[in-house]
Write a protein that holds these residues in place. Structure first.
Motif, mmCIF file in Angstrom:
data_model
loop_
_atom_site.group_PDB
_atom_site.id
_atom_site.type_symbol
_atom_site.label_atom_id
_atom_site.label_comp_id
_atom_site.label_asym_id
_atom_site.label_seq_id
_atom_site.Cartn_x
_atom_site.Cartn_y
_atom_site.Cartn_z
ATOM 1 N N ASP A 31 11.355 -3.106 13.823
ATOM 2 C CA ASP A 31 11.664 -4.003 13.702
ATOM 3 C C ASP A 31 11.874 -5.497 14.514
ATOM 4 O OD1 ASP A 31 12.436 -2.930 16.473
ATOM 5 O OD2 ASP A 31 15.067 -3.174 16.559
ATOM 6 N N THR A 32 11.546 -5.257 15.469
ATOM 7 C CA THR A 32 10.418 -6.163 16.035
ATOM 8 C C THR A 32 8.700 -6.643 15.691
ATOM 9 O OG1 THR A 32 12.054 -6.110 18.270
ATOM 10 C CG2 THR A 32 10.462 -7.784 18.362
ATOM 11 N N TYR A 33 8.929 -7.705 14.490
ATOM 12 C CA TYR A 33 7.242 -8.222 14.865
ATOM 13 C C TYR A 33 7.227 -9.824 14.497
ATOM 14 C CZ TYR A 33 9.020 -7.850 10.309
ATOM 15 O OH TYR A 33 9.552 -7.509 8.296
ATOM 16 N N ASN A 34 6.475 -10.191 14.581
ATOM 17 C CA ASN A 34 6.421 -11.346 14.031
ATOM 18 C C ASN A 34 6.167 -11.924 12.343
ATOM 19 O OD1 ASN A 34 7.551 -12.872 16.620
ATOM 20 N ND2 ASN A 34 5.614 -12.273 16.915
ATOM 21 N N SER A 35 4.432 -11.466 11.660
ATOM 22 C CA SER A 35 4.261 -11.096 10.411
ATOM 23 C C SER A 35 3.568 -9.685 10.631
ATOM 24 C CB SER A 35 3.417 -11.822 10.566
ATOM 25 O OG SER A 35 2.175 -12.054 11.569
ATOM 26 N N ILE A 36 3.113 -9.315 9.336
ATOM 27 C CA ILE A 36 1.720 -8.308 8.912
ATOM 28 C C ILE A 36 1.218 -8.951 8.035
ATOM 29 C CG2 ILE A 36 4.118 -6.608 9.112
ATOM 30 C CD1 ILE A 36 3.765 -7.242 6.069
ATOM 31 N N GLY A 37 -0.635 -8.056 8.031
ATOM 32 C CA GLY A 37 -1.425 -8.278 8.302
ATOM 33 C C GLY A 37 -1.848 -7.058 7.088
ATOM 34 N N ILE A 38 -2.143 -7.654 5.226
ATOM 35 C CA ILE A 38 -2.398 -6.863 4.570
ATOM 36 C C ILE A 38 -3.811 -7.057 4.733
ATOM 37 C CG2 ILE A 38 -1.954 -6.041 1.992
ATOM 38 C CD1 ILE A 38 0.431 -5.468 4.231
ATOM 39 N N THR A 39 -4.876 -5.602 4.968
ATOM 40 C CA THR A 39 -6.090 -5.956 4.556
ATOM 41 C C THR A 39 -6.847 -5.069 3.478
ATOM 42 O OG1 THR A 39 -7.066 -6.126 6.857
ATOM 43 C CG2 THR A 39 -8.776 -4.996 4.849
ATOM 44 N N ALA A 40 -7.065 -4.827 2.281
ATOM 45 C CA ALA A 40 -7.949 -5.095 1.074
ATOM 46 C C ALA A 40 -9.362 -4.130 1.095
ATOM 47 C CB ALA A 40 -7.931 -5.648 -0.449
ATOM 48 N N ILE A 41 -9.653 -2.858 0.026
ATOM 49 C CA ILE A 41 -10.643 -1.927 0.356
ATOM 50 C C ILE A 41 -11.467 -2.843 0.279
ATOM 51 C CG2 ILE A 41 -11.818 -0.673 -0.691
ATOM 52 C CD1 ILE A 41 -9.564 0.669 -2.356
ATOM 53 N N ASP A 42 -11.664 -4.125 -0.148
ATOM 54 C CA ASP A 42 -12.925 -5.100 -0.367
ATOM 55 C C ASP A 42 -13.399 -6.187 1.213
ATOM 56 O OD1 ASP A 42 -11.113 -7.690 -1.046
ATOM 57 O OD2 ASP A 42 -11.539 -7.726 -2.413
ATOM 58 N N GLY A 43 -11.999 -5.918 1.540
ATOM 59 C CA GLY A 43 -12.045 -6.888 3.249
ATOM 60 C C GLY A 43 -11.202 -7.798 3.158
ATOM 61 N N TYR A 44 -10.636 -8.723 1.563
ATOM 62 C CA TYR A 44 -9.635 -9.516 2.168
ATOM 63 C C TYR A 44 -8.473 -9.427 3.040
ATOM 64 C CZ TYR A 44 -6.400 -12.644 0.203
ATOM 65 O OH TYR A 44 -5.030 -13.224 0.038
ATOM 66 N N SER A 45 -7.267 -9.943 3.161
ATOM 67 C CA SER A 45 -7.122 -9.793 3.963
ATOM 68 C C SER A 45 -5.730 -11.124 4.203
ATOM 69 C CB SER A 45 -6.968 -9.276 5.645
ATOM 70 O OG SER A 45 -7.504 -10.719 6.120
ATOM 71 N N ALA A 46 -4.443 -10.542 4.709
ATOM 72 C CA ALA A 46 -3.568 -12.000 3.950
ATOM 73 C C ALA A 46 -1.870 -11.176 4.981
ATOM 74 C CB ALA A 46 -2.550 -12.143 2.527
ATOM 75 N N GLU A 47 -2.029 -12.919 5.681
ATOM 76 C CA GLU A 47 -0.872 -12.692 6.292
ATOM 77 C C GLU A 47 0.517 -13.280 6.088
ATOM 78 O OE1 GLU A 47 -0.004 -13.110 11.241
ATOM 79 O OE2 GLU A 47 -2.018 -13.509 10.468
ATOM 80 N N PHE A 48 1.232 -12.614 6.926
ATOM 81 C CA PHE A 48 2.977 -12.485 6.203
ATOM 82 C C PHE A 48 3.677 -12.302 7.063
ATOM 83 C CE2 PHE A 48 0.448 -11.138 2.575
ATOM 84 C CZ PHE A 48 0.810 -10.736 1.273
ATOM 85 N N LEU A 49 4.626 -14.047 7.316
ATOM 86 C CA LEU A 49 5.469 -14.059 8.708
ATOM 87 C C LEU A 49 7.086 -13.260 8.622
ATOM 88 C CD1 LEU A 49 5.411 -17.777 9.005
ATOM 89 C CD2 LEU A 49 4.325 -16.302 10.260
ATOM 90 N N LYS A 50 7.573 -12.590 9.402
ATOM 91 C CA LYS A 50 8.765 -11.432 8.800
ATOM 92 C C LYS A 50 9.430 -12.542 7.244
ATOM 93 C CE LYS A 50 12.227 -10.033 11.131
ATOM 94 N NZ LYS A 50 13.178 -8.763 13.384
#
Length: 97
Positions: A31-50
Motif C-alpha cells: 500500500d506504500t510505494y512511490n513507483s513500480i519498475g517493469i522489466t522485459a525479457i529483453d532487458g527493456y525497463s520502464a518506471e511508473f509513478l504511483k
C-alpha cells in the motif's frame, strides 16, 4: 480493457484481458510505494509513478480474445493510453519502489 492506440498515424483497436496492477499490489498488501519498475525479457525497463497506475493499468495475457503464447511476450504491461510508448512486452520482473 479496450484500447485504441496510434501506430503509423492509424488507430489500432485492441481488447486486452489480464489482472489489474492495482489489484495485484493490493493482494500482495503493498500500500506504500512511490513507483513500480517493469522489466522485459529483453532487458527493456520502464518506471511508473504511483499516480500513473490506475484501474486500466493491467498485466495482460489475452489480446483480442486469444491467449498470448509467444515465449517472448506471454505477459504485457498495458495502459489505456493513446500512445503505447511505455507499454512493456514480455514482462519478466516487477519491482516495487
Amino acid at each position: 480493457i479496450h484500447t485504441e492506440r496510434i501506430k503509423n498515424d492509424n488507430p489500432v483497436p485492441e481488447d486486452w484481458e489480464g489482472y489489474k496492477v492495482s489489484d495485484i499490489l493490493e493482494f500482495l498488501r503493498v500500500d506504500t510505494y512511490n513507483s513500480i519498475g517493469i522489466t522485459a525479457i529483453d532487458g527493456y525497463s520502464a518506471e511508473f509513478l504511483k499516480d500513473e497506475i490506475d484501474d486500466e493499468t493491467i498485466l495482460a495475457f489475452i489480446r483480442n480474445g486469444e491467449a498470448m503464447t509467444d515465449e517472448s511476450n506471454m505477459l504485457q504491461f498495458v495502459q489505456n493510453t493513446k500512445f503505447a510508448t511505455k507499454w512493456v512486452k514480455g514482462v519478466s520482473k516487477i519491482t516495487v519502489k
